[in-house]
Motif scaffolding. Structure first.
Motif, mmCIF file in Angstrom:
data_model
loop_
_atom_site.group_PDB
_atom_site.id
_atom_site.type_symbol
_atom_site.label_atom_id
_atom_site.label_comp_id
_atom_site.label_asym_id
_atom_site.label_seq_id
_atom_site.Cartn_x
_atom_site.Cartn_y
_atom_site.Cartn_z
ATOM 1 N N VAL A 146 33.578 90.637 18.918
ATOM 2 C CA VAL A 146 32.926 92.028 19.498
ATOM 3 C C VAL A 146 32.203 92.393 18.303
ATOM 4 N N ALA A 147 30.917 93.040 18.399
ATOM 5 C CA ALA A 147 30.210 93.768 17.468
ATOM 6 C C ALA A 147 29.840 95.148 17.804
ATOM 7 N N ILE A 148 30.021 95.977 16.987
ATOM 8 C CA ILE A 148 29.812 97.488 17.333
ATOM 9 C C ILE A 148 28.908 98.082 16.338
ATOM 10 N N GLY A 149 27.991 98.805 16.655
ATOM 11 C CA GLY A 149 26.867 99.493 15.782
ATOM 12 C C GLY A 149 27.240 100.406 14.701
#
Lengths: 186, 186
Positions: A146-149
């Motif tokens: 998962v990637a978050i900003g």
């Protein structure tokens, strides 16, 4: 000499928490929980910064934790734990003590005088300090798919570049990866 | 339909910096193979100018290092599409400025027959991610921590959940993580 390891989970873009201590992006399945349980029930002393301690002490001793992850809860509550904080007055978790000052010196001494291994969980602030002092022997990083900003990178404010050696890779069915790194000697 | 692949190097703490990594022969060969499997590359202005300032020179004056010289020839031969609001023209062989916006251009490209399309510019990757136009991500995680730099997913909102397809470990300790999108609430 005691081994000092870091065990942390991160997004695939290197954050260990989102804004406002958000870790809701982190979902671990059964396989990863078993792995975490093994770690929590080992003889390792857990080292925590203030924020990680406060989040953990609010959860692991509760009935909900024992219901959801009984083995990890048992390990977390029974382990020897050290919290590093200049501002906390006291710590109220089983088998936990507080070190307020000169934390790098304190850990150096612990490594020299004891064979017991130590593991840092979460605690980005202390990871940076111990990494800069060359005290960390191993990094176990679980990379969630998962990637978050926005978020806090694990090695925030590191002054120098850190070069690592990838020792092992383990893939979990969920797509979570466990990457094991050791520092390259400076 | 052609696949849109996003491929980029990243440090363990999530920064993309083309100078920070270990660019050994194995990595160059890996990217040679990737380039050979593609029919087009998309560039933002910064990445285009970076690449255009170096690779054409290597074609004229080969370095003697086989993977590097091969890369120079391959990237010259491949169709390059540059997205920029400020550039008036592009001089690199087989490069052209996109006349339409990225959504239209990529949508159109994907409908055409041909080999896969690559993108390696951080800004374009985020733009395409938000438009749900990326079919596969290839992140090469370098075994280094920088402490600061250009974060890859700086401007995404919410979180992106991905599905791990496979990994490829290089001798340098770099590891390439292959993901495909699942749902996202960007």
């Amino acid at each position: 000499m005691g081994k000092l390891s870091v065990f942390n989970f991160t997004t695939l873009n290197g954050f260990y928490k989102g804004p406002n201590e958000d870790i809701s992006w982190h979902e671990h399945g059964g396989e990863e929980s078993e792995y975490a349980a093994e770690g929590a029930n080992s003889e390792s002393t857990l080292l925590l910064g203030r924020i990680t301690y406060q989040m953990m002490v609010a959860y692991w001793p509760t009935a909900l934790a024992y219901q959801n992850m009984p083995d990890v809860a048992k390990g977390m509550n029974n382990s020897e734990k050290i919290v590093f904080s200049r501002t906390l007055k006291e710590v109220k978790w089983k088998n936990t003590r507080l070190i307020k000052n000169n934390i790098v010196e304190a850990v150096k001494k612990l490594k020299e005088t004891s064979e017991t291994s130590m593991t840092i969980l979460g605690s980005g602030s202390i990871i940076t300090q111990f990494a800069e002092a060359n005290l960390i022997d191993e990094y176990q990083i679980m990379v969630d798919p998962v990637a978050i900003g926005k978020g806090t990178p694990m090695f925030k404010n590191m002054r120098d570049k850190l070069s690592l050696k990838l020792e092992n890779v383990r893939t979990f069915k969920s797509g979570v990866l466990l990457l094991l790194y050791k520092p390259l000697k400076k | 339909m052609r696949k849109q692949i996003a491929a980029i190097n990243m440090t363990l703490d999530g920064f993309c910096d083309h100078t920070a990594g270990i660019a050994d022969n194995e990595l160059h060969q890996h990217y040679n193979d990737l380039l050979s499997s593609a029919g087009a590359i998309l560039f933002g202005r910064i990445t285009y100018q970076l690449m255009e300032s170096y690779w054409p020179i290597v074609v004229k004056k080969p370095t003697g290092n086989k993977p590097i010289d091969e890369f120079a020839v391959t990237i010259e031969g491949i169709s390059k599409i540059v997205f920029s609001r400020t550039l008036k023209n592009v001089g690199w062989k087989n490069a052209k400025l996109a006349k339409r916006g990225i959504e239209e251009e990529v949508f159109d490209l994907k409908q055409q027959a041909g080999k896969d399309i690559l993108v390696g510019s951080p800004s374009l990757i985020v733009a395409l991610m938000k438009l749900n136009l990326i079919d596969e991500y290839q992140f090469c995680i370098q075994p280094i921590v920088l402490g600061s730099g250009l974060p890859l997913f700086k401007n995404i909102n919410g979180k992106i959940m991905l599905k791990l397809l496979k990994t490829k470990t290089l001798n340098s300790g770099s590891i390439i993580l292959y993901y495909e999108p699942t749902k996202n609430d960007c």
